[in-house]
Design an enzyme around this catalytic site. Structure first.
Site, PDB file in Angstrom:
ATOM      1  N   ARG A 318      -9.883  -1.130 -10.817  1.00  0.00           N
ATOM      2  CA  ARG A 318     -10.432  -1.506  -9.517  1.00  0.00           C
ATOM      3  C   ARG A 318     -10.323  -3.012  -9.397  1.00  0.00           C
ATOM      4  NH1 ARG A 318     -13.288   2.179  -6.560  1.00  0.00           N
ATOM      5  NH2 ARG A 318     -13.673   4.303  -7.473  1.00  0.00           N
ATOM      6  N   GLU A 347     -14.242   4.803 -15.768  1.00  0.00           N
ATOM      7  CA  GLU A 347     -14.987   5.696 -14.562  1.00  0.00           C
ATOM      8  C   GLU A 347     -14.568   7.056 -15.205  1.00  0.00           C
ATOM      9  OE1 GLU A 347     -14.573   5.003 -10.436  1.00  0.00           O
ATOM     10  OE2 GLU A 347     -14.399   3.127 -10.785  1.00  0.00           O
ATOM     11  N   GLU A 358      -8.639   7.951  -2.545  1.00  0.00           N
ATOM     12  CA  GLU A 358      -9.523   6.772  -2.546  1.00  0.00           C
ATOM     13  C   GLU A 358      -8.565   5.575  -2.949  1.00  0.00           C
ATOM     14  OE1 GLU A 358     -13.299   4.636  -4.539  1.00  0.00           O
ATOM     15  OE2 GLU A 358     -12.775   6.566  -5.072  1.00  0.00           O
ATOM     16  N   ASP A 415      -3.493   5.213   6.938  1.00  0.00           N
ATOM     17  CA  ASP A 415      -3.959   4.548   8.048  1.00  0.00           C
ATOM     18  C   ASP A 415      -3.524   3.104   8.328  1.00  0.00           C
ATOM     19  OD1 ASP A 415      -5.523   3.971  10.285  1.00  0.00           O
ATOM     20  OD2 ASP A 415      -7.019   2.601   9.154  1.00  0.00           O
ATOM     21  N   HIS A 637     -18.152  10.557   3.187  1.00  0.00           N
ATOM     22  CA  HIS A 637     -17.188  10.377   2.155  1.00  0.00           C
ATOM     23  C   HIS A 637     -15.928  10.730   2.665  1.00  0.00           C
ATOM     24  CE1 HIS A 637     -20.853  10.395  -0.611  1.00  0.00           C
ATOM     25  NE2 HIS A 637     -21.393  11.427   0.330  1.00  0.00           N
ATOM     26  N   CYS A 639     -13.191  10.048   1.187  1.00  0.00           N
ATOM     27  CA  CYS A 639     -12.224  10.639   0.159  1.00  0.00           C
ATOM     28  C   CYS A 639     -12.085  12.067   0.114  1.00  0.00           C
ATOM     29  CB  CYS A 639     -12.420  10.191  -1.342  1.00  0.00           C
ATOM     30  SG  CYS A 639     -12.351   8.495  -1.443  1.00  0.00           S
TER      31      CYS A 639
END
Length: 671
Positions: A318, A347, A358, A415, A637, A639
């Site tokens: 990330r 993760e 995501e 987007d 949420h 995602c």
């Protein structure tokens, strides 16, 4: 008598040229005759008019030409009295059956006439008039209609040119009727309600190709007008969604635009949903081929096959999202056509689609941030455009192209806000050239394209074009432009020696065109070429040749058309039933929202205010019960396209909390 039953060698009789009336019937004359016939029941005069008018092509011209003695040989004016044609055809279906049969009989005689030499403009006028006949909505007339379409389809290109320009002058209503009639003809030939109504397919295999060719003339006419008479989506034939599209695609791939018919030769009739299926299946077949080769290579080297070889596996941190993504995609460029799976380092969790979405959302958010410097956001047009700043490495632009390609392939709606011009450039050309020196991403651009990105600048250039004074003395400009790059003003000549060539009243159009081309093509060539290559490295498919630029935008960003009733029907619930008071309040509120709030809700819950190609049902939208205090705002949420809604007790409370939540979520509303 069925025209298909006639042997091909049988020719219709050659008709003598009629004596043209010096004064054809006016609309008023016709309407008076019609009114008299309806009131008295005596249709003799009206019947005689219809019999005479539709007896031959010369008679059609005699009746409907604005001036029977004029030639009307230009593309600008068909010479047809449109008001009279409309009046005659509008009345036709309400006349007695014997009149309607007489008209069809006259058309048969006209179409069977033996032709000698090329068609005259009067012949083209007759075709133009007959195409508008509403009788061809009725399936019992399809044999005659098919022959009319075949004769029009086989006209020479010069004749088609005239017809196209005449067709674009029709009213929107008439034009739309022609398109709908042809689409219905194709649909009912493919899937007839009563198969016995039509000749066997083997005997009329030319029906659909002829209709498609005439539809192509209408499509060309529609594209010549700005704005077009009807939306390009009105040419879509949804019936084609139910045929074997891949067989059509492979036929087109094998035979191109030769004698072997395929609907892919006429892509404007194929819906965007059907095109997406073709692109994805074509990519899947390429992926399967690559995976199969990988499997064979492993086995031949006596290595154990690994299921991970079937996926494009991305492992990213990330904290280093862009650089890690770039490294992974560069190393795994051979796997780009495989299904995407994303893992965030450190993760736990399997990627069931949420992590992939995501990754797209976070990466897009970071790359398009103004501080990142790759794209400039133009507030006036609400869109991004490529930064013209020069750099040593354009690989990150390639990453954005790959990202867009992966989004199309993995059915993710991004987007992002690029202007329509971007998608036009992305299809220039639609297939990557084999010669690496061939320019890519260059297309013809106009001041209208510039207006969609930089409206203020475009307005200034339009004022320059319309300026009535002395341009050279008052503007004091040359064929040179200036751009700021990292605080330094740099100058660029729009043509050799441009700094010494003044802009004048005589050359200002050239100046505006070169300036527009510089801004949208030349100044960002390397950036866009990298972006182009990235996109096509994922979506390399001949199927892209089927797409309009607008359709590429919809594949990447989704459609702006919202149907909240469709969303309501397809929504899933977790902890709620659709009859619960909170859910009933929710839909009453949402369906009553203005469009801007509906878009905010969609953006809040899915990360985009647009709809996937497959419609609202493809969102897999879910409302879950959030067992928290009703003082809390809703949570999303993005995602998983999931809205977590506390059990609000009143419609007023729900509306207030929902509006606050969706209006104050920053960025993508990720949680």
């Amino acid at each position: 008598m069925s025209m298909d039953a006639l042997p091909s060698e049988v020719k219709g009789p050659a008709f003598a040229e009629p004596t043209l009336p010096s004064q054809p019937k006016s609309v008023k004359d016709f309407e008076e005759d019609l009114e008299k016939a309806e009131s008295t029941g005596n249709w003799k005069t009206v019947h005689a008019f219809y019999i005479t008018t539709f007896d031959s092509f010369p008679e059609l011209n005699a009746a409907f030409k604005k001036d029977a003695t004029a030639s009307f040989n230009t593309v600008e004016d068909s010479g047809v009295n449109a008001d009279l044609v409309n009046a005659v055809f509008d009345a036709l279906l309400n006349t007695p059956q014997d009149i309607q049969k007489s008209v069809l009989k006259g058309i048969i005689n006209s179409l069977l006439r033996e032709w000698k030499g090329p068609r005259t403009k009067d012949d083209l006028r007759a075709y133009f008039i007959l195409l508008q006949n509403p009788q061809f909505n009725i399936t019992s007339t399809y044999v005659i209609y098919a022959h009319l379409l075949r004769q029009i389809a086989t006209l020479v290109e010069a004749d088609h040119h005239f017809l196209v320009h005449w067709l674009k002058k029709l009213s929107q209503k008439k034009f739309k009727q022609l398109v709908e009639r042809l689409l219905q003809f194709v649909s009912l030939r493919l899937f007839p309600a009563k198969p016995e109504e039509f000749p066997p397919l083997t005997k009329c295999s030319w029906w659909i190709p002829s209709a498609s060719k005439v539809l192509a003339l209408l499509n060309t006419a529609n594209n010549l007008i700005h704005p077009p008479l009807i939306p390009y989506t009105d040419f879509y034939n949804s019936t084609l969604d139910h045929i074997d599209l891949m067989e059509e695609y492979h036929t087109w791939q094998s035979f191109g635009n030769s004698h072997r018919f395929s609907f892919c030769q006429y892509p404007f009739v194929i819906s965007i949903a059907a095109k997406k299926i073709i692109i994805q299946r074509d990519s899947e077949q390429q992926m399967i081929s690559i995976a199969r080769q990988s499997l064979v290579d492993k086995v031949s080297r006596r290595q154990r096959p690994d299921m991970n070889m079937l996926f494009l596996n991305m492992k990213v941190r990330r904290t280093h999202l862009v650089s890690d993504s770039l490294d992974e995609l560069t190393r795994k460029r051979a796997d780009l056509k495989k299904k995407l799976k994303v893992t965030f380092v450190g993760e736990a969790g399997l990627d069931m689609g949420g992590l992939t979405k995501e990754w797209f959302l976070l990466l897009t958010r970071q790359i398009f941030h103004p501080d990142y410097g790759m794209f400039t956001y133009h507030k006036d047009s609400n869109c991004h455009w490529f930064s013209s700043f020069k750099c040593d490495n354009y690989s990150e632009f390639r990453l954005v192209g790959i990202l867009m390609g992966l989004a199309v392939y993995n059915s993710i709606t991004l987007d992002i806000r690029f202007p329509p011009c971007c998608y036009k450039k992305l299809l220039s050309p639609p297939i990557v050239p084999s010669d690496q020196n061939t320019p890519v991403g260059i297309c013809s651009v106009t001041i209208d394209d510039l207006c969609q990105i930089m409206p203020e600048l475009a307005h200034g250039l339009k004022e320059l074009l319309s300026y009535e004074g002395n341009v050279e003395e008052d503007f004091y400009s040359t064929f040179q432009v200036f751009q700021e790059e990292f605080g330094i003003i740099k100058s660029y000549n729009l043509k050799p020696g441009g700094d010494k060539i003044p802009v004048t009243n005589q050359n200002r159009r050239e100046y505006v065109q070169l300036y527009t081309d510089f801004l949208l093509n030349k100044s960002i060539y390397k950036q866009f070429a990298a972006f182009y290559c990235g996109f096509h490295s994922v979506c390399a498919s001949n199927a892209l040749m089927l797409l309009r630029p607008e359709e590429v935008e919809i594949l990447v960003c989704g459609s702006p058309e919202l149907d909240m009733h469709a969303l309501q029907k397809s929504t899933q619930y977790d902890g709620y039933a659709k009859t619960d008071p909170t859910i009933r309040y929710f839909w009453e509120v949402v369906l009553g929202f203005p469009l801007d709030l509906q878009k905010k809700l969609l953006h809040f819950t899915t990360g985009s205010d647009r709809v996937p190609v497959g419609g609202m049902a493809d969102l897999n939208f879910k409302i879950s019960k959030n067992e928290t205090s009703t003082n809390w705002l809703p949570v999303a949420h993005t995602c998983f396209n999931q809205l977590c809604l506390p059990p609000y007790k009143s419609k007023k409370d729900l509306k207030q909390k929902l509006i606050i939540g969706i209006s104050n979520s920053e960025g993508f509303g990720l949680e």
